[in-house]
Design an enzyme around this catalytic site. Structure first.
Site, PDB file in Angstrom:
ATOM      1  N   ASP A   1       4.614  50.250  41.032  1.00 38.68           N
ATOM      2  CA  ASP A   1       6.063  50.112  40.880  1.00 38.68           C
ATOM      3  C   ASP A   1       6.648  49.475  42.149  1.00 38.68           C
ATOM      4  O   ASP A   1       7.674  49.911  42.667  1.00 38.68           O
ATOM      5  CB  ASP A   1       6.723  51.455  40.598  1.00 38.68           C
TER       6      ASP A   1
ATOM      7  N   ARG B   1       9.926  39.218  43.711  1.00 40.77           N
ATOM      8  CA  ARG B   1      11.261  38.817  44.193  1.00 40.77           C
ATOM      9  C   ARG B   1      11.527  37.318  44.146  1.00 40.77           C
ATOM     10  O   ARG B   1      12.575  36.871  44.607  1.00 40.77           O
ATOM     11  CB  ARG B   1      11.504  39.345  45.609  1.00 40.77           C
TER      12      ARG B   1
END
Length: 427
Positions: free
Chosen positions: A306, A65
Site C-alpha cells: 500500500d 506518483r
C-alpha cells in the site's frame, strides 16, 4: 549475462521448493536449478550462503506518483525503492494526475518504466473517466495499452448503478475490477477508526460497517453480473468473514491487506502520529488479529505494501489535516517476515503471499523460478535485524510509522530479467 547463485536456501512457493540449491541464470532466464547446464560458465558468482533465494516480490498496490504528482515522488525514485526492496513486479493504482483513463497515458507510463528497467510495472486502469464516477472508461482500449485490471483507487464511487454497469462490462470481456470497499457517505470526512480512541482524541471516525456495507453491495453485484472482483486492503474482522463466506459460495473474489494493518492498530494513534494516518484507517487489535489469521487460512490472498509516498509538509500538519498514506515498498519483505515470525508461519507460506498469490491475482507469469522463465530473483538475509532509518530509504517518501524500529530481513541482491538491479554491497 550468466549468473550463478550458489549455496542459498532456494524457496519457490509456486513449485513447492524449499531446499539448499544453486540457481543458474542465463540470457535473462532461469537456466537451471540445482545442477549447472552443460557448458555453463558464469560471468558473476553470488555466494548466497546463509541467505534465502526466492522469486522477485510482487506488490499489488504501489503508487508511483507519475504522472502529475512528482513533488511527492518520481517514477525513478520509487522504482529504485522497489529494487532495494526486492520487488520486481508491481501494480500501480490509477489515481495519478491526470488519472490513468486514456491509453496514451498508460503507454507512456509503461514506456518510462521499461526505460528505467528496475521493475515490471502493471498499471491498473481507471474505472471511470477522470475517476469522476460518471462515465465508464474504454476498458478494452486500456487493456490493450497494458492495464491488467480496473479500479477507482481510493476515490469514492458513489453511484451504485455506475458500478453495476462497470461490472457488467468487465464480466463481458473477462476483466477484473479492483475495489476498495468503503461506503463513501459513512466514511465522509473520517480519518480514524470510529471507536474509543478516536473519540478520546477528538478525531472524526470511519465505522467498521462502512467497509462491510460496501462489501455486501459488491458481493450482490458480483452475483448479478458474474464479474471477477479483487477487494483492496481489507481492514475489519467482519470484512474478513464476509469474504470467507463469499469464497465458500464459489464467487470469483480475491482480496489483499496492507502490510501496515497486520502490525498496527488504533492504539498507535495515541500520540497523533500522522505517519499512522492511513486509508483505510487502523482499526482495533481484534481487527488486526483477524487480518493476520485471514492471511494464514487463505481467506486473504495477498499482502501488499500500500505504498503511498507523501511529501514531508503534508505529514507535518495536525493528524486530521495531514495526508493519508505511508511508504511501504522497501518494507514489504521486512514486515512480511515480522508477521511470519510472530505468527509462527513457515517462511515459504509467508513468501507465497508476496510472490505466487499476487501473480495469480494480476494474471501475469511471475512469482516463480521455473526453468526457462524470466529470471526475476530476490536474495535476502532472513536473519538480519536492523533499525529502520529515513536515510536508508530509497523512496522519496520517508513517511512510515516504523522509523526507529528494529525490523527483520535485508535484501542483498535483486535481479530483473537476469540483470542485477540492486546490490546492497554497492549501496
Amino acid at each position: 549475462m550468466k549468473i550463478h547463485i550458489k549455496n542459498g536456501r532456494l524457496i519457490d512457493p509456486s513449485n513447492n521448493i524449499d531446499t539448499q540449491a544453486d540457481l543458474f541464470v542465463a540470457a535473462g532466464k532461469i537456466a537451471a536449478v540445482g545442477t549447472a547446464p552443460g557448458g555453463f560458465s558464469a560471468n558473476r558468482v553470488i555466494d548466497a550462503r546463509g541467505l534465502v533465494v526466492c522469486p522477485g516480490l510482487i506488490d499489488l498496490a504501489a503508487r508511483l506518483r507519475e504522472p502529475g504528482l512528482e513533488y511527492k515522488a518520481t517514477l525513478e525514485s520509487e522504482l529504485l525503492a522497489a529494487a532495494a526492496g526486492g520487488v520486481t513486479s508491481l501494480a500501480c493504482p490509477p489515481d495519478t494526475e491526470p488519472a490513468l483513463d486514456e491509453p496514451g497515458l498508460v503507454e507512456m507510463l509503461k514506456h518510462r518504466a521499461k526505460t528505467l528497467n528496475l521493475a515490471h510495472v502493471y498499471p491498473i486502469g481507471a474505472l471511470t473517466v477522470g475517476l469522476a464516477g460518471e462515465q465508464l472508461t474504454e476498458m478494452a482500449e486500456l487493456r490493450d495499452a497494458g492495464c491488467v485490471g480496473f479500479s477507482h483507487a481510493d476515490v469514492p464511487l458513489q453511484d451504485s448503478q455506475v458500478l453495476w454497469r462497470a461490472l457488467q462490462y468487465a464480466a463481458t470481456f473477462g476483466f477484473s475490477v479492483w475495489l476498495r470497499p468503503q461506503d463513501a457517505y459513512l466514511a465522509k470526512d473520517g480519518v480514524a477508526h470510529d471507536g474509543e480512541v478516536a473519540t478520546r482524541l477528538g478525531l472524526p471516525g470511519i465505522p467498521a460497517f462502512a467497509e462491510t456495507i460496501a462489501i455486501a453491495s459488491i458481493v450482490e453485484l458480483m452475483r448479478a453480473t458474474g464479474a471477477r472482483v479483487h477487494l483492496c486492503r481489507l481492514s475489519t474482522r467482519e470484512g474478513v468473514e464476509m469474504v470467507r463466506a463469499a469464497k465458500r459460495d464459489g464467487l470469483p473474489i480475491s482480496c489483499d491487506v496492507g502490510i501496515h494493518h497486520t502490525h498496527l492498530s488504533e492504539m498507535d494513534l495515541a500520540y497523533f502520529d500522522a505517519h499512522c494516518h492511513l486509508q483505510p484507517p487502523l482499526r482495533t487489535s481484534r481487527d488486526r488479529d483477524a487480518l493476520r489469521q485471514g492471511l494464514i487460512d487463505g481467506t486473504i490472498d495477498a499482502l501488499c505494501s500500500d505504498h503511498a509516498p507523501v511529501d514531508e509538509d503534508s505529514k507535518l500538519l495536525p493528524f486530521a489535516e495531514s495526508e493519508a498514506g505511508a511508504t511501504g515498498l522497501e518494507l514489504l519483505l521486512p514486515l512480511t517476515l515480522k508477521w511470519a515470525v510472530e505468527m509462527k508461519v513457515p517462511l515459504g507460506q509467508a513468501l507465497a503471499r508476496i510472490t505466487r498469490e499476487p501473480a495469480r491475482i494480476l494474471g501475469v507469469d511471475a512469482g516463480h523460478l521455473s526453468v526457462g522463465h524470466t529470471a526475476d530473483v530476490c536474495v535476502f538475509d532472513a536473519d538480519y535485524y536492523g533499525k529502520l532509518s529515513a536515510a536508508a530509504l530509497k523512496s522519496q517518501g520517508k513517511n512510515t510509522p516504523f522509523l526507529g524500529i528494529d525490523l527483520p530481513g535485508k535484501v542483498c541482491y535483486t535481479l530483473l530479467q537476469g540483470q542485477i538491479v540492486y546490490d546492497a554491497g554497492n549501496g
